[in-house]
Motif scaffolding. Sequence first.
Motif, PDB file in Angstrom:
ATOM      1  N   SER A  77       0.830  -1.206   0.000  1.00 11.23           N
ATOM      2  CA  SER A  77       0.000   0.000   0.000  1.00 11.23           C
ATOM      3  C   SER A  77       0.865   1.257   0.000  1.00 11.23           C
ATOM      4  CB  SER A  77      -0.952   0.007   1.205  1.00 11.23           C
ATOM      5  OG  SER A  77      -0.264   0.210   2.418  1.00 11.23           O
ATOM      6  N   GLN A  78       1.949   1.235   0.765  1.00 12.72           N
ATOM      7  CA  GLN A  78       2.877   2.371   0.772  1.00 12.72           C
ATOM      8  C   GLN A  78       3.414   2.650  -0.625  1.00 12.72           C
ATOM      9  OE1 GLN A  78       2.713   4.178   3.699  1.00 12.72           O
ATOM     10  NE2 GLN A  78       4.812   3.887   4.366  1.00 12.72           N
ATOM     11  N   ARG A  79       3.833   1.587  -1.290  1.00 11.53           N
ATOM     12  CA  ARG A  79       4.402   1.723  -2.632  1.00 11.53           C
ATOM     13  C   ARG A  79       3.365   2.244  -3.626  1.00 11.53           C
ATOM     14  NH1 ARG A  79       4.738  -0.909  -7.331  1.00 11.53           N
ATOM     15  NH2 ARG A  79       3.314  -2.574  -6.668  1.00 11.53           N
ATOM     16  N   LEU A  80       2.173   1.717  -3.540  1.00 10.80           N
ATOM     17  CA  LEU A  80       1.127   2.108  -4.486  1.00 10.80           C
ATOM     18  C   LEU A  80       0.637   3.534  -4.248  1.00 10.80           C
ATOM     19  CD1 LEU A  80      -0.859  -1.247  -4.556  1.00 10.80           C
ATOM     20  CD2 LEU A  80       0.399  -0.232  -6.474  1.00 10.80           C
ATOM     21  N   TRP A  81       0.530   3.946  -2.985  1.00  6.91           N
ATOM     22  CA  TRP A  81       0.171   5.342  -2.707  1.00  6.91           C
ATOM     23  C   TRP A  81       1.190   6.283  -3.342  1.00  6.91           C
ATOM     24  CZ3 TRP A  81      -4.204   7.265  -1.756  1.00  6.91           C
ATOM     25  CH2 TRP A  81      -5.128   6.677  -0.887  1.00  6.91           C
ATOM     26  N   LEU A  82       2.459   6.000  -3.130  1.00  6.90           N
ATOM     27  CA  LEU A  82       3.502   6.854  -3.680  1.00  6.90           C
ATOM     28  C   LEU A  82       3.434   6.887  -5.196  1.00  6.90           C
ATOM     29  CD1 LEU A  82       5.988   8.602  -3.141  1.00  6.90           C
ATOM     30  CD2 LEU A  82       7.376   6.511  -3.156  1.00  6.90           C
ATOM     31  N   GLU A  83       3.287   5.730  -5.797  1.00  8.21           N
ATOM     32  CA  GLU A  83       3.229   5.634  -7.252  1.00  8.21           C
ATOM     33  C   GLU A  83       2.008   6.356  -7.819  1.00  8.21           C
ATOM     34  OE1 GLU A  83       2.336   1.761  -9.443  1.00  8.21           O
ATOM     35  OE2 GLU A  83       4.536   1.883  -9.531  1.00  8.21           O
ATOM     36  N   GLY A  84       0.853   6.138  -7.185  1.00  3.67           N
ATOM     37  CA  GLY A  84      -0.372   6.756  -7.674  1.00  3.67           C
ATOM     38  C   GLY A  84      -0.390   8.264  -7.529  1.00  3.67           C
ATOM     39  N   LEU A  85       0.102   8.757  -6.390  1.00  9.14           N
ATOM     40  CA  LEU A  85       0.069  10.197  -6.141  1.00  9.14           C
ATOM     41  C   LEU A  85       1.117  10.955  -6.952  1.00  9.14           C
ATOM     42  CD1 LEU A  85      -0.634  10.235  -2.302  1.00  9.14           C
ATOM     43  CD2 LEU A  85      -2.242  10.527  -4.201  1.00  9.14           C
ATOM     44  N   ARG A  86       2.146  10.278  -7.398  1.00  8.27           N
ATOM     45  CA  ARG A  86       3.092  10.921  -8.309  1.00  8.27           C
ATOM     46  C   ARG A  86       2.412  11.259  -9.630  1.00  8.27           C
ATOM     47  NH1 ARG A  86       8.093   6.705  -7.567  1.00  8.27           N
ATOM     48  NH2 ARG A  86       9.194   7.751  -5.836  1.00  8.27           N
ATOM     49  N   GLY A  87       1.580  10.320 -10.107  1.00  7.85           N
ATOM     50  CA  GLY A  87       0.925  10.522 -11.399  1.00  7.85           C
ATOM     51  C   GLY A  87      -0.318  11.377 -11.333  1.00  7.85           C
ATOM     52  N   LEU A  88      -0.903  11.509 -10.164  1.00  8.16           N
ATOM     53  CA  LEU A  88      -2.092  12.355 -10.003  1.00  8.16           C
ATOM     54  C   LEU A  88      -1.855  13.343  -8.861  1.00  8.16           C
ATOM     55  CD1 LEU A  88      -4.987   9.767 -10.513  1.00  8.16           C
ATOM     56  CD2 LEU A  88      -4.389  11.674 -12.022  1.00  8.16           C
ATOM     57  N   SER A  89      -0.746  14.045  -8.961  1.00 10.53           N
ATOM     58  CA  SER A  89      -0.390  15.049  -7.961  1.00 10.53           C
ATOM     59  C   SER A  89      -1.320  16.247  -8.071  1.00 10.53           C
ATOM     60  CB  SER A  89       1.052  15.500  -8.181  1.00 10.53           C
ATOM     61  OG  SER A  89       1.169  16.150  -9.446  1.00 10.53           O
ATOM     62  N   GLU A  90      -1.244  17.132  -7.116  1.00  4.75           N
ATOM     63  CA  GLU A  90      -2.064  18.345  -7.163  1.00  4.75           C
ATOM     64  C   GLU A  90      -1.730  19.163  -8.399  1.00  4.75           C
ATOM     65  OE1 GLU A  90      -2.541  20.620  -3.571  1.00  4.75           O
ATOM     66  OE2 GLU A  90      -1.976  18.906  -2.333  1.00  4.75           O
ATOM     67  N   GLU A  91      -0.472  19.188  -8.762  1.00  2.00           N
ATOM     68  CA  GLU A  91      -0.065  19.945  -9.953  1.00  2.00           C
ATOM     69  C   GLU A  91      -0.700  19.352 -11.203  1.00  2.00           C
ATOM     70  OE1 GLU A  91       2.050  20.861 -13.525  1.00  2.00           O
ATOM     71  OE2 GLU A  91       2.293  18.934 -12.503  1.00  2.00           O
ATOM     72  N   VAL A  92      -0.714  18.030 -11.303  1.00  2.00           N
ATOM     73  CA  VAL A  92      -1.322  17.355 -12.454  1.00  2.00           C
ATOM     74  C   VAL A  92      -2.830  17.594 -12.463  1.00  2.00           C
ATOM     75  CG1 VAL A  92      -1.878  15.093 -13.450  1.00  2.00           C
ATOM     76  CG2 VAL A  92       0.457  15.579 -12.684  1.00  2.00           C
ATOM     77  N   LEU A  93      -3.463  17.482 -11.305  1.00  2.00           N
ATOM     78  CA  LEU A  93      -4.908  17.676 -11.237  1.00  2.00           C
ATOM     79  C   LEU A  93      -5.312  19.091 -11.641  1.00  2.00           C
ATOM     80  CD1 LEU A  93      -5.754  15.782  -7.919  1.00  2.00           C
ATOM     81  CD2 LEU A  93      -6.183  15.004 -10.251  1.00  2.00           C
ATOM     82  N   THR A  94      -4.605  20.073 -11.145  1.00  2.00           N
ATOM     83  CA  THR A  94      -4.970  21.466 -11.484  1.00  2.00           C
ATOM     84  C   THR A  94      -4.773  21.748 -12.966  1.00  2.00           C
ATOM     85  OG1 THR A  94      -2.742  22.204 -10.840  1.00  2.00           O
ATOM     86  CG2 THR A  94      -4.485  22.369  -9.191  1.00  2.00           C
ATOM     87  N   ARG A  95      -3.784  21.080 -13.573  1.00  2.00           N
ATOM     88  CA  ARG A  95      -3.483  21.345 -14.983  1.00  2.00           C
ATOM     89  C   ARG A  95      -4.347  20.510 -15.938  1.00  2.00           C
ATOM     90  NH1 ARG A  95       1.425  19.618 -15.107  1.00  2.00           N
ATOM     91  NH2 ARG A  95       1.048  17.679 -16.241  1.00  2.00           N
ATOM     92  N   GLU A  96      -4.505  19.215 -15.645  1.00  2.00           N
ATOM     93  CA  GLU A  96      -5.167  18.309 -16.577  1.00  2.00           C
ATOM     94  C   GLU A  96      -6.588  17.932 -16.173  1.00  2.00           C
ATOM     95  OE1 GLU A  96      -2.786  14.891 -17.576  1.00  2.00           O
ATOM     96  OE2 GLU A  96      -0.904  16.027 -17.372  1.00  2.00           O
ATOM     97  N   PHE A  97      -6.906  18.084 -14.890  1.00  2.00           N
ATOM     98  CA  PHE A  97      -8.234  17.693 -14.400  1.00  2.00           C
ATOM     99  C   PHE A  97      -8.840  18.815 -13.562  1.00  2.00           C
ATOM    100  CE2 PHE A  97      -5.792  13.840 -15.093  1.00  2.00           C
ATOM    101  CZ  PHE A  97      -6.680  13.015 -15.771  1.00  2.00           C
ATOM    102  N   PRO A  98      -9.057  19.980 -14.169  1.00  2.00           N
ATOM    103  CA  PRO A  98      -9.576  21.120 -13.399  1.00  2.00           C
ATOM    104  C   PRO A  98     -10.947  20.866 -12.783  1.00  2.00           C
ATOM    105  CG  PRO A  98      -9.659  21.552 -15.767  1.00  2.00           C
ATOM    106  CD  PRO A  98      -8.837  20.318 -15.589  1.00  2.00           C
ATOM    107  N   ASN A  99     -11.790  20.075 -13.438  1.00  2.00           N
ATOM    108  CA  ASN A  99     -13.104  19.786 -12.872  1.00  2.00           C
ATOM    109  C   ASN A  99     -12.972  18.923 -11.622  1.00  2.00           C
ATOM    110  OD1 ASN A  99     -16.080  19.764 -12.990  1.00  2.00           O
ATOM    111  ND2 ASN A  99     -15.813  17.578 -13.383  1.00  2.00           N
ATOM    112  N   THR A 100     -12.109  17.920 -11.690  1.00  2.00           N
ATOM    113  CA  THR A 100     -11.861  17.073 -10.525  1.00  2.00           C
ATOM    114  C   THR A 100     -11.303  17.902  -9.373  1.00  2.00           C
ATOM    115  OG1 THR A 100     -11.416  15.157 -11.947  1.00  2.00           O
ATOM    116  CG2 THR A 100     -10.565  15.070  -9.689  1.00  2.00           C
ATOM    117  N   TRP A 101     -10.386  18.785  -9.688  1.00  2.00           N
ATOM    118  CA  TRP A 101      -9.777  19.636  -8.671  1.00  2.00           C
ATOM    119  C   TRP A 101     -10.812  20.568  -8.042  1.00  2.00           C
ATOM    120  CZ3 TRP A 101      -5.687  19.950  -5.703  1.00  2.00           C
ATOM    121  CH2 TRP A 101      -5.334  21.173  -5.127  1.00  2.00           C
ATOM    122  N   SER A 102     -11.715  21.097  -8.860  1.00  2.00           N
ATOM    123  CA  SER A 102     -12.702  22.064  -8.363  1.00  2.00           C
ATOM    124  C   SER A 102     -13.730  21.421  -7.439  1.00  2.00           C
ATOM    125  CB  SER A 102     -13.419  22.742  -9.534  1.00  2.00           C
ATOM    126  OG  SER A 102     -14.262  21.818 -10.213  1.00  2.00           O
TER     127      SER A 102
END
Length: 274
Positions: A188-213
Motif C-alpha cells: 500500500s505504501q508503494r502504491l500510494w507513492l506511485e499513484g500520487l506521483r501521477g495524479l499530484s495536485e499539480e497534475v490535477l490542477t493542470r489536466e483535471f480542473p473539474n476534478t480539482w474544483s
Amino acid sequence: MTGVEDITQTDSVTAAKLSPRNGDRRAWRDEYQKYGNLGRELKHAAERHTAKDNTTAVDEKLAVATAIEAILCFILAFVADDQSKILPGQVGDSSSWLSILAYWRVVRKNSTSYRRLYSLCSILGAVSYDAIHSLDLERLAVTPLPGEYAIAPAPSTDESNAVKSENKRNRREIQELKNRLPECYKESQRLWLEGLRGLSEEVLTREFPNTWSQRSKNFSEQGRQRLKVGDYSGEYFLPLGRTNSPVEIVRFGYTVLKEWCTNEGVGWNGRLAL
C-alpha cells in the motif's frame, strides 16, 4: 466466501419483520449485492470492447475505463459488506477485499498505456491493500493464541480432538496474518507513492480542473462524514491519502475517469452516477 465472483444472495426474510438493527444489516447486504452485480456486468462489458475484430484505440480506452469503473463498484460492494458485519458486531474479514486483487492487477496492467489511469489504478490498489491490512489487524486482535484453549484434566477424546483442531486452526490463521500484514502495508505504501506521483495536485490542477474544483475545502469535517445506505455522492478531500475513506476514493476515481474520457474524446457512459 464473499468476493468478486461470489456475490451471494441474501435471505428472504422481509424487512418488515426485522428489527431496525437487522434492517440496516439487510440494507447493506442489498447494497453489497447491487454493486457486486454491477461490477460483474461492467467487467464483462469491458472484455467485450476488445473481444471484437478490428479493435480501435477508442475501444481499448473504453475497455480500460469500463474495467476501472467495475473496480469502483467492487470497492463500494465490499464497503457495504464491511458495514453489514459491523452492525451485528462481527469481526472484520478481509476475504472480499483479497478477491479483488487478481482482477485489479489485470486492469492495472491493461492501463499501462494511459499513465493517468494507471496512476488511478495504483491508488485503488493502495486503498484495497489498506482495507485488507486494517481488517487483518482486527482479526489478529481477537484470534486466540495456540494453546489458549487449555485441555482440562482427563478430557474425553472428542473434547481433546476439538481443542487440538481449534488450536491448529488458530495457529494457521495467525501465521497467515503474520505473513500478510507486512506485505499489505509495504504494498500500500508503494502504491500510494506511485499513484500520487501521477495524479499530484499539480497534475490535477493542470489536466483535471473539474476534478480539482470538486474537492472539499471544509477540513473541519474531514473524517466526520457518516456513511449512509445508498448515498455515496459528495466531495472528497485533497491531497489524497490514508485519511480518505474508500467511498471518498471512489468519488474521486469516478470524477477523474469522467474527465479523462472527456479529455480523450471517448464516449464513455458511466453507470455509477455519483
